[in-house]
Design a protein around this motif. Structure first.
Motif, mmCIF file in Angstrom:
data_model
loop_
_atom_site.group_PDB
_atom_site.id
_atom_site.type_symbol
_atom_site.label_atom_id
_atom_site.label_comp_id
_atom_site.label_asym_id
_atom_site.label_seq_id
_atom_site.Cartn_x
_atom_site.Cartn_y
_atom_site.Cartn_z
ATOM 1 N N PHE A 4 -10.911 37.163 -18.753
ATOM 2 C CA PHE A 4 -11.666 36.125 -19.462
ATOM 3 C C PHE A 4 -12.966 36.700 -20.019
ATOM 4 C CE2 PHE A 4 -9.155 34.274 -16.036
ATOM 5 C CZ PHE A 4 -8.337 33.413 -16.757
ATOM 6 N N PRO A 5 -12.877 37.677 -20.912
ATOM 7 C CA PRO A 5 -14.095 38.342 -21.416
ATOM 8 C C PRO A 5 -14.997 37.428 -22.248
ATOM 9 C CG PRO A 5 -12.178 39.029 -22.679
ATOM 10 C CD PRO A 5 -11.668 38.207 -21.525
ATOM 11 N N GLN A 6 -14.470 36.300 -22.691
ATOM 12 C CA GLN A 6 -15.263 35.382 -23.496
ATOM 13 C C GLN A 6 -16.349 34.682 -22.680
ATOM 14 O OE1 GLN A 6 -12.169 34.927 -22.426
ATOM 15 N NE2 GLN A 6 -11.777 32.782 -21.968
ATOM 16 N N ILE A 7 -16.248 34.738 -21.368
ATOM 17 C CA ILE A 7 -17.236 34.094 -20.499
ATOM 18 C C ILE A 7 -18.294 35.144 -20.168
ATOM 19 C CG2 ILE A 7 -17.621 32.774 -18.396
ATOM 20 C CD1 ILE A 7 -14.588 32.093 -18.503
ATOM 21 N N LYS A 8 -19.288 35.220 -21.001
ATOM 22 C CA LYS A 8 -20.276 36.297 -20.955
ATOM 23 C C LYS A 8 -21.124 36.306 -19.688
ATOM 24 C CE LYS A 8 -19.070 37.608 -25.055
ATOM 25 N NZ LYS A 8 -17.992 38.549 -25.144
ATOM 26 N N VAL A 9 -21.432 35.151 -19.113
ATOM 27 C CA VAL A 9 -22.341 35.112 -17.959
ATOM 28 C C VAL A 9 -21.632 35.314 -16.620
ATOM 29 C CG1 VAL A 9 -24.021 33.688 -19.185
ATOM 30 C CG2 VAL A 9 -22.296 32.591 -17.735
ATOM 31 N N ALA A 10 -20.326 35.473 -16.630
ATOM 32 C CA ALA A 10 -19.577 35.605 -15.378
ATOM 33 C C ALA A 10 -20.068 36.791 -14.558
ATOM 34 C CB ALA A 10 -18.083 35.728 -15.661
ATOM 35 N N LYS A 11 -20.227 37.927 -15.182
ATOM 36 C CA LYS A 11 -20.673 39.117 -14.460
ATOM 37 C C LYS A 11 -22.063 38.902 -13.881
ATOM 38 C CE LYS A 11 -21.323 44.136 -14.876
ATOM 39 N NZ LYS A 11 -21.865 44.183 -13.572
ATOM 40 N N ASP A 12 -22.962 38.323 -14.674
ATOM 41 C CA ASP A 12 -24.321 38.073 -14.192
ATOM 42 C C ASP A 12 -24.302 37.155 -12.971
ATOM 43 O OD1 ASP A 12 -25.224 39.578 -16.345
ATOM 44 O OD2 ASP A 12 -25.585 37.820 -17.601
ATOM 45 N N LEU A 13 -23.529 36.078 -13.039
ATOM 46 C CA LEU A 13 -23.451 35.141 -11.926
ATOM 47 C C LEU A 13 -22.880 35.814 -10.685
ATOM 48 C CD1 LEU A 13 -23.620 32.303 -10.670
ATOM 49 C CD2 LEU A 13 -21.330 31.874 -11.618
ATOM 50 N N LEU A 14 -21.761 36.479 -10.833
ATOM 51 C CA LEU A 14 -21.110 37.100 -9.673
ATOM 52 C C LEU A 14 -21.954 38.218 -9.070
ATOM 53 C CD1 LEU A 14 -17.434 37.082 -10.966
ATOM 54 C CD2 LEU A 14 -18.471 35.545 -9.284
ATOM 55 N N ASP A 15 -22.596 39.008 -9.921
ATOM 56 C CA ASP A 15 -23.483 40.057 -9.409
ATOM 57 C C ASP A 15 -24.653 39.454 -8.639
ATOM 58 O OD1 ASP A 15 -21.910 42.067 -10.477
ATOM 59 O OD2 ASP A 15 -23.237 42.452 -12.185
ATOM 60 N N SER A 16 -25.217 38.393 -9.162
ATOM 61 C CA SER A 16 -26.358 37.747 -8.527
ATOM 62 C C SER A 16 -25.958 37.101 -7.194
ATOM 63 C CB SER A 16 -26.952 36.710 -9.472
ATOM 64 O OG SER A 16 -28.187 36.238 -9.000
ATOM 65 N N PHE A 35 -13.971 16.862 -5.990
ATOM 66 C CA PHE A 35 -13.665 17.519 -7.263
ATOM 67 C C PHE A 35 -12.944 18.840 -7.001
ATOM 68 C CE2 PHE A 35 -15.377 20.184 -10.868
ATOM 69 C CZ PHE A 35 -14.804 19.490 -11.915
ATOM 70 N N LEU A 36 -13.487 19.640 -6.107
ATOM 71 C CA LEU A 36 -12.885 20.926 -5.779
ATOM 72 C C LEU A 36 -11.491 20.746 -5.170
ATOM 73 C CD1 LEU A 36 -12.961 23.987 -5.484
ATOM 74 C CD2 LEU A 36 -14.278 23.675 -3.370
ATOM 75 N N CYS A 87 -17.994 30.124 -5.308
ATOM 76 C CA CYS A 87 -16.858 31.042 -5.470
ATOM 77 C C CYS A 87 -15.522 30.313 -5.386
ATOM 78 C CB CYS A 87 -16.934 32.165 -4.439
ATOM 79 S SG CYS A 87 -18.302 33.311 -4.757
ATOM 80 N N LYS A 88 -15.437 29.297 -4.536
ATOM 81 C CA LYS A 88 -14.207 28.504 -4.458
ATOM 82 C C LYS A 88 -13.960 27.751 -5.762
ATOM 83 C CE LYS A 88 -14.080 27.822 0.525
ATOM 84 N NZ LYS A 88 -14.227 26.855 1.633
ATOM 85 N N LEU A 89 -15.027 27.243 -6.382
ATOM 86 C CA LEU A 89 -14.884 26.573 -7.677
ATOM 87 C C LEU A 89 -14.363 27.539 -8.739
ATOM 88 C CD1 LEU A 89 -18.109 24.391 -7.909
ATOM 89 C CD2 LEU A 89 -15.773 23.570 -8.267
ATOM 90 N N ILE A 90 -14.929 28.719 -8.761
ATOM 91 C CA ILE A 90 -14.495 29.733 -9.729
ATOM 92 C C ILE A 90 -13.037 30.099 -9.476
ATOM 93 C CG2 ILE A 90 -14.833 32.110 -10.517
ATOM 94 C CD1 ILE A 90 -17.866 31.680 -9.812
ATOM 95 N N ALA A 91 -12.684 30.336 -8.221
ATOM 96 C CA ALA A 91 -11.295 30.703 -7.887
ATOM 97 C C ALA A 91 -10.320 29.596 -8.265
ATOM 98 C CB ALA A 91 -11.184 31.027 -6.396
ATOM 99 N N ALA A 92 -10.693 28.346 -8.007
ATOM 100 C CA ALA A 92 -9.814 27.218 -8.355
ATOM 101 C C ALA A 92 -9.644 27.118 -9.867
ATOM 102 C CB ALA A 92 -10.382 25.919 -7.787
ATOM 103 N N THR A 96 -6.209 27.612 -12.047
ATOM 104 C CA THR A 96 -5.772 26.646 -13.061
ATOM 105 C C THR A 96 -5.375 27.373 -14.345
ATOM 106 O OG1 THR A 96 -7.218 24.967 -12.099
ATOM 107 C CG2 THR A 96 -6.470 24.582 -14.352
ATOM 108 N N CYS A 97 -6.157 28.367 -14.736
ATOM 109 C CA CYS A 97 -5.839 29.154 -15.933
ATOM 110 C C CYS A 97 -4.527 29.908 -15.765
ATOM 111 C CB CYS A 97 -6.967 30.142 -16.226
ATOM 112 S SG CYS A 97 -8.540 29.392 -16.666
ATOM 113 N N LYS A 98 -4.341 30.485 -14.612
ATOM 114 C CA LYS A 98 -3.105 31.251 -14.346
ATOM 115 C C LYS A 98 -1.882 30.333 -14.310
ATOM 116 C CE LYS A 98 -5.210 35.291 -13.050
ATOM 117 N NZ LYS A 98 -5.031 36.448 -13.847
#
Length: 142
Positions: A4-16, A35-36, A87-92, A96-98
Motif C-alpha cells: 500500500f505505497p499510496q499511504i505515505k504516513v504509514a512508515k512514519d506512524l509505525l516507526d514512531s 468498531f474494531l 496496531c490491531k486497527l491497522i491489521a484489521a 479487509t484489503c486482502k
C-alpha cells in the motif's frame, strides 16, 4: 508498506509507535472496541451483506455500519487507548484489503481499486493525526 505505497504516513506512524510503544496507554473506548470487533469479525460469506458491499466494495459496510465510522469512533488518542489497539486497527484494515482481493479473485472480478484500500488509508492517516495531536514525539526529523 510495499502493498500500500499510496499511504505515505504509514512508515512514519509505525516507526514512531515502535519507538514509543507505551505512549499514553489506557483502555480503548467502548465504541472503538465495538468498531474494531466488527472489522475483525467481518465474514465475506455473510448473507446479510448486500452485493454493493462485496467484492471491490468489501470493507464499506464494516467501516460505516451503524453510524460507527473512523471519524465518529477515532476522535482522540484517548479513544484509541494504546499502541496495541492502534496496531490491531491497522491489521484489521489490512485484512479487509486482502479479503477484498481474494474475493474478487475467486469471483473472477477484475479490479483496479478496492474501497477497503481507502479505509486502510483513512485508519492510518487518522491514527497518525491523533498520535501527533496527543503529543507523541514522531521519529521524523523536523
Amino acid at each position: 508498506m510495499q502493498d500500500f505505497p499510496q499511504i505515505k504516513v504509514a512508515k512514519d506512524l509505525l516507526d514512531s509507535i515502535k519507538v514509543y510503544p507505551d505512549f499514553q496507554s489506557s483502555p480503548p473506548s467502548t465504541d472503538l472496541k465495538l468498531f474494531l470487533t466488527r472489522i475483525e469479525k467481518a465474514d465475506p460469506n455473510d448473507t446479510t451483506i448486500d452485493e454493493d458491499n462485496k467484492g471491490v466494495g468489501w470493507g464499506h459496510y464494516q467501516f460505516t455500519a451503524g453510524s460507527m465510522t473512523c471519524a465518529s469512533v477515532m476522535t482522540s488518542w484517548k479513544d484509541i487507548g494504546n499502541t496495541d489497539t492502534a496496531c490491531k486497527l491497522i491489521a484489521a484494515a489490512i485484512r479487509t484489503c486482502k479479503v477484498a482481493r481474494y474475493v474478487c479473485e475467486k469471483m473472477n472480478v477484475r479490479a483496479t481499486s478496492y474501497i477497503s484500500d481507502m479505509y486502510l488509508g483513512r485508519v492510518i492517516e487518522t491514527l497518525w493525526d491523533l498520535w501527533k495531536l496527543a503529543g507523541a514525539v514522531s521519529c521524523i526529523a523536523p
